[in-house]
Scaffold this motif. Structure first.
Motif, PDB file in Angstrom:
ATOM      1  N   PRO A 468      10.492 -26.227 -20.489  1.00 42.76           N
ATOM      2  CA  PRO A 468       9.386 -27.155 -20.233  1.00 42.76           C
ATOM      3  C   PRO A 468       8.424 -26.695 -19.134  1.00 42.76           C
ATOM      4  CG  PRO A 468      11.460 -28.341 -20.456  1.00 42.76           C
ATOM      5  CD  PRO A 468      11.809 -26.896 -20.424  1.00 42.76           C
ATOM      6  N   ASP A 469       8.928 -25.955 -18.143  1.00 38.77           N
ATOM      7  CA  ASP A 469       8.076 -25.518 -17.036  1.00 38.77           C
ATOM      8  C   ASP A 469       7.643 -24.064 -17.162  1.00 38.77           C
ATOM      9  OD1 ASP A 469       8.378 -28.038 -15.932  1.00 38.77           O
ATOM     10  OD2 ASP A 469      10.012 -27.444 -14.599  1.00 38.77           O
ATOM     11  N   ALA A 470       7.750 -23.518 -18.362  1.00 39.76           N
ATOM     12  CA  ALA A 470       7.404 -22.106 -18.537  1.00 39.76           C
ATOM     13  C   ALA A 470       5.950 -21.835 -18.184  1.00 39.76           C
ATOM     14  CB  ALA A 470       7.697 -21.668 -19.970  1.00 39.76           C
ATOM     15  N   GLU A 471       5.041 -22.690 -18.631  1.00 42.30           N
ATOM     16  CA  GLU A 471       3.620 -22.486 -18.313  1.00 42.30           C
ATOM     17  C   GLU A 471       3.377 -22.584 -16.817  1.00 42.30           C
ATOM     18  OE1 GLU A 471      -0.063 -24.118 -20.565  1.00 42.30           O
ATOM     19  OE2 GLU A 471       0.212 -25.456 -18.836  1.00 42.30           O
ATOM     20  N   GLU A 472       4.025 -23.534 -16.169  1.00 44.38           N
ATOM     21  CA  GLU A 472       3.861 -23.682 -14.727  1.00 44.38           C
ATOM     22  C   GLU A 472       4.353 -22.436 -13.988  1.00 44.38           C
ATOM     23  OE1 GLU A 472       5.375 -26.601 -11.056  1.00 44.38           O
ATOM     24  OE2 GLU A 472       5.633 -27.217 -13.162  1.00 44.38           O
ATOM     25  N   LEU A 473       5.470 -21.884 -14.447  1.00 41.79           N
ATOM     26  CA  LEU A 473       6.001 -20.677 -13.810  1.00 41.79           C
ATOM     27  C   LEU A 473       5.038 -19.505 -13.985  1.00 41.79           C
ATOM     28  CD1 LEU A 473       8.284 -19.065 -12.446  1.00 41.79           C
ATOM     29  CD2 LEU A 473       9.266 -18.709 -14.726  1.00 41.79           C
ATOM     30  N   MET A 474       4.544 -19.302 -15.196  1.00 41.79           N
ATOM     31  CA  MET A 474       3.618 -18.197 -15.429  1.00 41.79           C
ATOM     32  C   MET A 474       2.310 -18.404 -14.675  1.00 41.79           C
ATOM     33  SD  MET A 474       5.419 -16.189 -17.178  1.00 41.79           S
ATOM     34  CE  MET A 474       4.141 -14.952 -17.314  1.00 41.79           C
ATOM     35  N   GLN A 475       1.826 -19.627 -14.628  1.00 40.39           N
ATOM     36  CA  GLN A 475       0.586 -19.927 -13.894  1.00 40.39           C
ATOM     37  C   GLN A 475       0.753 -19.616 -12.411  1.00 40.39           C
ATOM     38  OE1 GLN A 475      -2.198 -20.465 -15.158  1.00 40.39           O
ATOM     39  NE2 GLN A 475      -3.405 -22.135 -14.275  1.00 40.39           N
ATOM     40  N   LEU A 476       1.957 -19.811 -11.898  1.00 44.72           N
ATOM     41  CA  LEU A 476       2.243 -19.552 -10.495  1.00 44.72           C
ATOM     42  C   LEU A 476       2.345 -18.059 -10.192  1.00 44.72           C
ATOM     43  CD1 LEU A 476       3.338 -20.659  -7.665  1.00 44.72           C
ATOM     44  CD2 LEU A 476       5.609 -20.394  -8.685  1.00 44.72           C
ATOM     45  N   CYS A 477       2.853 -17.279 -11.152  1.00 41.08           N
ATOM     46  CA  CYS A 477       3.250 -15.908 -10.855  1.00 41.08           C
ATOM     47  C   CYS A 477       2.264 -14.837 -11.297  1.00 41.08           C
ATOM     48  CB  CYS A 477       4.613 -15.621 -11.481  1.00 41.08           C
ATOM     49  SG  CYS A 477       5.973 -16.539 -10.713  1.00 41.08           S
ATOM     50  N   VAL A 478       1.309 -15.156 -12.149  1.00 43.65           N
ATOM     51  CA  VAL A 478       0.336 -14.147 -12.566  1.00 43.65           C
ATOM     52  C   VAL A 478      -1.062 -14.600 -12.175  1.00 43.65           C
ATOM     53  CG1 VAL A 478       1.792 -13.375 -14.474  1.00 43.65           C
ATOM     54  CG2 VAL A 478       0.009 -15.090 -14.903  1.00 43.65           C
ATOM     55  N   THR A 479      -1.975 -13.652 -12.171  1.00 45.41           N
ATOM     56  CA  THR A 479      -3.332 -13.955 -11.688  1.00 45.41           C
ATOM     57  C   THR A 479      -4.211 -14.589 -12.754  1.00 45.41           C
ATOM     58  OG1 THR A 479      -4.016 -11.693 -12.236  1.00 45.41           O
ATOM     59  CG2 THR A 479      -3.265 -12.108  -9.988  1.00 45.41           C
ATOM     60  N   ARG A 480      -3.943 -14.360 -14.023  1.00 47.48           N
ATOM     61  CA  ARG A 480      -4.755 -14.948 -15.089  1.00 47.48           C
ATOM     62  C   ARG A 480      -4.393 -16.412 -15.317  1.00 47.48           C
ATOM     63  NH1 ARG A 480      -7.627 -11.672 -18.876  1.00 47.48           N
ATOM     64  NH2 ARG A 480      -8.767 -10.161 -17.620  1.00 47.48           N
ATOM     65  N   LYS A 679      -9.964 -19.976 -12.378  1.00 46.15           N
ATOM     66  CA  LYS A 679      -8.581 -20.446 -12.259  1.00 46.15           C
ATOM     67  C   LYS A 679      -8.477 -21.227 -10.955  1.00 46.15           C
ATOM     68  CE  LYS A 679      -3.707 -19.055 -12.198  1.00 46.15           C
ATOM     69  NZ  LYS A 679      -2.716 -17.975 -12.359  1.00 46.15           N
ATOM     70  N   ASN A 680      -8.454 -22.538 -11.078  1.00 44.08           N
ATOM     71  CA  ASN A 680      -8.448 -23.386  -9.885  1.00 44.08           C
ATOM     72  C   ASN A 680      -7.059 -23.565  -9.284  1.00 44.08           C
ATOM     73  OD1 ASN A 680     -11.260 -23.902 -10.070  1.00 44.08           O
ATOM     74  ND2 ASN A 680     -10.863 -25.419 -11.683  1.00 44.08           N
ATOM     75  N   ASP A 681      -6.026 -23.399 -10.105  1.00 39.55           N
ATOM     76  CA  ASP A 681      -4.666 -23.613  -9.618  1.00 39.55           C
ATOM     77  C   ASP A 681      -4.281 -22.523  -8.611  1.00 39.55           C
ATOM     78  OD1 ASP A 681      -4.556 -25.718 -11.319  1.00 39.55           O
ATOM     79  OD2 ASP A 681      -3.272 -24.748 -12.805  1.00 39.55           O
ATOM     80  N   ASP A 682      -3.383 -22.901  -7.721  1.00 34.25           N
ATOM     81  CA  ASP A 682      -2.848 -21.927  -6.777  1.00 34.25           C
ATOM     82  C   ASP A 682      -1.890 -20.995  -7.513  1.00 34.25           C
ATOM     83  OD1 ASP A 682      -2.433 -20.643  -4.386  1.00 34.25           O
ATOM     84  OD2 ASP A 682      -0.924 -22.060  -3.672  1.00 34.25           O
ATOM     85  N   PHE A 683      -1.763 -19.780  -7.030  1.00 33.05           N
ATOM     86  CA  PHE A 683      -0.778 -18.839  -7.542  1.00 33.05           C
ATOM     87  C   PHE A 683      -0.354 -17.932  -6.404  1.00 33.05           C
ATOM     88  CE2 PHE A 683      -4.957 -16.998  -8.375  1.00 33.05           C
ATOM     89  CZ  PHE A 683      -4.848 -15.712  -7.879  1.00 33.05           C
ATOM     90  N   ILE A 684       0.760 -17.287  -6.569  1.00 33.39           N
ATOM     91  CA  ILE A 684       1.315 -16.463  -5.501  1.00 33.39           C
ATOM     92  C   ILE A 684       0.358 -15.319  -5.168  1.00 33.39           C
ATOM     93  CG2 ILE A 684       3.221 -14.933  -4.859  1.00 33.39           C
ATOM     94  CD1 ILE A 684       5.030 -16.642  -6.649  1.00 33.39           C
ATOM     95  N   GLY A 685      -0.057 -15.270  -3.924  1.00 30.74           N
ATOM     96  CA  GLY A 685      -0.973 -14.234  -3.467  1.00 30.74           C
ATOM     97  C   GLY A 685      -2.427 -14.649  -3.465  1.00 30.74           C
ATOM     98  N   ARG A 686      -2.734 -15.861  -3.917  1.00 29.24           N
ATOM     99  CA  ARG A 686      -4.146 -16.263  -4.043  1.00 29.24           C
ATOM    100  C   ARG A 686      -4.880 -16.197  -2.711  1.00 29.24           C
ATOM    101  NH1 ARG A 686      -7.168 -19.808  -7.824  1.00 29.24           N
ATOM    102  NH2 ARG A 686      -9.193 -20.047  -6.827  1.00 29.24           N
ATOM    103  N   ALA A 687      -4.305 -16.792  -1.667  1.00 30.33           N
ATOM    104  CA  ALA A 687      -5.000 -16.827  -0.377  1.00 30.33           C
ATOM    105  C   ALA A 687      -5.287 -15.416   0.127  1.00 30.33           C
ATOM    106  CB  ALA A 687      -4.175 -17.605   0.645  1.00 30.33           C
TER     107      ALA A 687
END
Length: 790
Positions: A468-480, A679-687
């Motif tokens: 169920p959280d697969a999209e959330e995980l990918m959104q968090l971990c990749v830049t696209r 891409k408005n959501d935060d992701f790892i490394g965004r800042a």
């Protein structure tokens, strides 16, 4: 609440961590159970049995036999689940682990059809789940991780379980590790304690295994031609001759694998190496070495070798040239030789094959006054095996510092490419073709540019991301932006650490609403995905599927028509002709009853191209079908050497060259894969990436280089005496007729048209004139990739 035992902890002493040497509590054993495989272990009454589900969603099955052949789940305090269907299916599959278990059952006379199974890890099991049982009798335990071949469009990859046995009677004291089981029936099996040497004879064709039992222990090795000794001549391995003929610091499994005498006679070849870090420069330790350090009289390997070889009338030497297995030597910028702790782990070994009748000698180095043996000399095991045994060539590979060593494997397409070449090189744990006999890199290159080529890309790492959280995980971990990715679509993206440095680049396939497939260049990225899912408590699973999904790329102007002739697609899927750039389709070979594949319109060549994914068992069928249609049209197999030419011309980046964990996507030339505005959501490394984009310091550029010299990766780029960048990749372009390069420059000097110089011979003594340009050098508008051929 049940507290799960922690079996493994990294070795640490006063702030020094050594992840490669995990510590198990005294009396605890660790037995990996491969996905789709099994293990058999002898058990004693009172032993505690724990099974760890490393990746989740992997069922397990246990069977226990008492010495009299009876079987009951109660013998391990478990609940019966009836017949051991999972174990029986695994043992009928014929994989290497199954063969060992079948032999154990046959030797004991145990009947699986009369056994009771204990089943664990029902659907929904999480990574890290563990079950524990206690044996009430002595007996044989069989553990299985059932699972069959994964269909290319499915995601049910069987994965590894870890079996831990905590012995009820571990014996007295901490003790030391015992040598692992032999690779086959031994002819000789000796343990050499530190400070000792042992000579032994080996016949031509027989095998020699030199094994570091405890880890981080050096073993000096020397071999003499027995035929020469019989004539009164000493002809042993000469390290200088070996380095010269092999063109490397030390031989490795593959084509350049032999150790030679000064007369250029090969004595042994290396067949397997799980460590990959040895020495051919220094002598075996000598009396003088210890005397100069203030330790007169210290036992040393050279003296031990002299003493043991005296029975063969070999003249003594003050210092023996030797192959110093597991010795970690390095050369610094001042050309000084240095050393550090060995890289070898417990159980690491080298396997040699004798090319002549030999007298060999091996030592367990006694050095305890420097890091040569990690400050702690331990034992070495030497085993020899018959010439009739079969051992595949292998270079040890680990997914991470903590991971188990894996043998170099053949891809499902290996034998198909082996019809065209013997030139295979190790790449991330697999053998891949480098160049093709009767073609060569230039011919392979032109076939791809003008007609079609087929290449093996199976070592690309595949991970199934579901839940169920697969999209959330990918959104968090990749830049696209994964929210914009449709089912059936592929997107190229980067994956970064918090500081903005790249972990990997790769592609994401969306197979369903909650189903993704990550395909990257290394295992670090897949392990990072799993780590983040666990760390953040996401309801998502990340399971490795690399061994379930192998792929070839068919690239070139004719690629579409070749594949279109072969593959049927259902009405709900795009045909090969309809497939758009960065889309994939589910297809079958021939018709609706044919072998299933996934075909994506992707590639790494700068040409129109596709990748075809299938299970390894189906790889020969798929390759042969494509070859039957493609070869008459001029399609040729293509190796890594030609692929490097293609990708540099096309401006496609490669790990370890254009990027590493100190390089952000903008510096790597793939800033387009970081859509910070859309891409408005935060992701790892965004800042970090927002800051790096606002304040760039380095930029990937193209270079046109005068003359025909091709610089090497890492060559400095200078303006005057100041270094302003470095070469990342370079090639003499066949289609452009000039030398080109990709380079990372300080932004101050990155404007096209800037004149720079590539420095060689320390960067000051030789310069290559070059001009900064844009990249890609060839087909900058990517018209050919889009299929637009003039």
């Amino acid at each position: 609440m049940t507290v799960k035992p922690v079996f493994e902890t990294p070795y640490e002493r006063h702030g020094v961590l050594t992840p490669g040497l995990p510590i198990l509590p005294h009396g605890t054993e660790r037995h990996p159970v491969p996905g789709g495989g099994s293990r058999a272990v002898q058990i004693s009454a009172g032993d505690e049995i724990s099974l760890l589900n490393r990746e989740g969603l992997q069922p397990g099955e246990l069977v226990f036999f008492a010495p009299d052949g009876s079987s009951s789940a109660a013998m391990i305090d478990g609940t019966s689940a009836g017949r051991p269907e999972g174990v029986m299916a695994v043992l009928s599959a014929g994989n290497p682990s199954a063969r060992k278990v079948r032999r154990a059952l046959e030797a004991a006379g145990f009947d699986l059809t009369r056994a009771e199974a204990v089943r664990v890890f029902a659907d929904g099991s999480r990574p890290g789940d563990m079950v524990t049982f206690t044996a009430t009798r002595d007996g044989l335990l069989i553990a299985a991780a059932p699972g069959g071949p994964m269909a290319p469009d499915a995601q049910n990859a069987p994965t590894e379980l870890i079996l831990y046995i905590r012995r009820a009677d571990p014996g007295q004291g901490k003790g030391r590790l015992l040598p692992p089981d032999p690779l086959a029936r031994t002819l000789l099996d000796i343990n050499i304690q530190p400070g000792n040497a042992q000579s032994y004879e080996v016949k031509k064709g027989q095998y020699i295994q030199i094994l570091d039992v405890q880890g981080r222990e050096c073993s000096d090795f020397q071999a003499f031609s027995l035929r020469a000794l019989d004539r009164g001549l000493e002809r042993e391995i000469d390290p200088t001759t070996t380095r010269s003929l092999m063109g490397s610091l030390y031989p490795q499994p593959g084509i350049f694998s032999k150790y030679w005498t000064v007369d250029q006679e090969p004595l042994v070849e290396i067949v397997q190496d799980t460590c990959g870090r040895h020495d051919t420069f220094g002598l075996a330790c000598t009396a003088r070495y210890y005397e100069d350090l203030g330790y007169p009289g210290h036992v040393n390997c050279s003296a031990n070798i002299n003493a043991d070889l005296a029975r063969y009338d070999v003249r003594p030497r003050a210092g023996w040239p030797a192959i110093n297995f597991f010795f970690n030597t390095m050369l610094d910028d001042a050309n000084a030789l240095g050393m550090d702790d060995p890289w070898s782990r417990p159980g690491d070994y080298v396997l040699l094959r004798a090319l002549s009748d030999l007298v060999c000698v091996s030592t367990a180095c006694p050095c305890d006054v420097d890091p040569a043996n990690g400050w702690n000399p331990t034992d070495i095991q030497v085993r020899t095996y018959g010439a009739g045994e079969e051992f595949s060539r292998s270079v040890g590979y680990r997914k991470s510092a903590e991971a188990d060593v894996e043998d170099t494997r053949k891809t499902g397409f290996h034998d198909c490419f082996a019809r065209h070449t013997r030139d295979f090189v190790e790449y991330n744990g697999y053998w891949l073709p480098n160049t093709m006999t009767n073609h060569g890199a230039i011919a392979e290159y032109w076939a791809c540019r003008e007609k079609a080529a087929v290449m093996d890309l199976s070592p690309l790492r595949k991970y199934e991301v579901t839940g169920p959280d697969a999209e959330e995980l990918m959104q968090l971990c990749v830049t696209r932006n994964m929210k914009k990715l449709s089912v059936g679509q592929v997107v190229y993206t980067a994956m970064c650490y918090e500081h903005g440095g790249m972990i990997d680049d790769g592609t994401v396939f969306r197979l369903g609403e909650t189903n993704f497939r990550w395909i990257g260049g290394n295992d670090t990225s897949g392990l990072w995905l799993r780590e983040q899912a666990e760390k953040r408590g996401l309801n998502a699973w990340v399971r490795a599927s690399t061994d379930q999904l192998h792929n070839i790329a068919v690239q070139g102007p004719l690629s579409r028509e070749i594949l279109a002739e072969l593959f049927w697609t259902p009405p709900t899927q795009a045909t090969v002709e309809e497939l758009e750039w960065f889309r994939f389709t589910i297809a079958r070979l021939g018709d609706f009853a044919g072998t299933a594949v996934v075909i994506s319109r992707t590639g790494y060549s700068g040409e129109l191209g596709y990748e075809v994914f299938c299970h390894p068992k189906d790889a020969p069928e798929i390759f042969d079908a494509i070859w039957k249609v493609g070869a008459p049209e001029g399609m040729v197999p293509l190796g890594l050497a030609a692929l490097d030419m293609l990708r540099i011309e096309a401006g496609l980046i490669f790990a370890g060259m254009e990027f590493c964990d100190q390089t952000d996507p903008f510096e790597a030339g793939i800033g387009f894969a970081v859509p910070l505005k859309s891409k408005n959501d935060d992701f790892i490394g965004r800042a970090a990436l927002e800051d790096r984009k606002a304040h760039p310091r380095r930029k990937l550029v193209g270079l046109d280089i005068e003359g025909g010299i091709v610089p090497g990766t890492g060559d400095c780029i200078r303006i005057g005496k100041a270094q302003v960048g470095e070469i990342t990749s370079a090639v003499k372009s066949p289609i452009l007729g000039r030398t080109i390069a990709l380079a990372r420059l300080d932004v101050t000097h990155a404007e096209p048209g800037t004149a720079v110089e590539v420095g060689q011979l320390d960067g000051q003594q030789k310069r290559l004139r070059a001009t900064v340009t844009t990249f890609p050098h060839f087909d900058p508008g990517k018209e050919r990739v889009k299929g637009n051929y003039a």
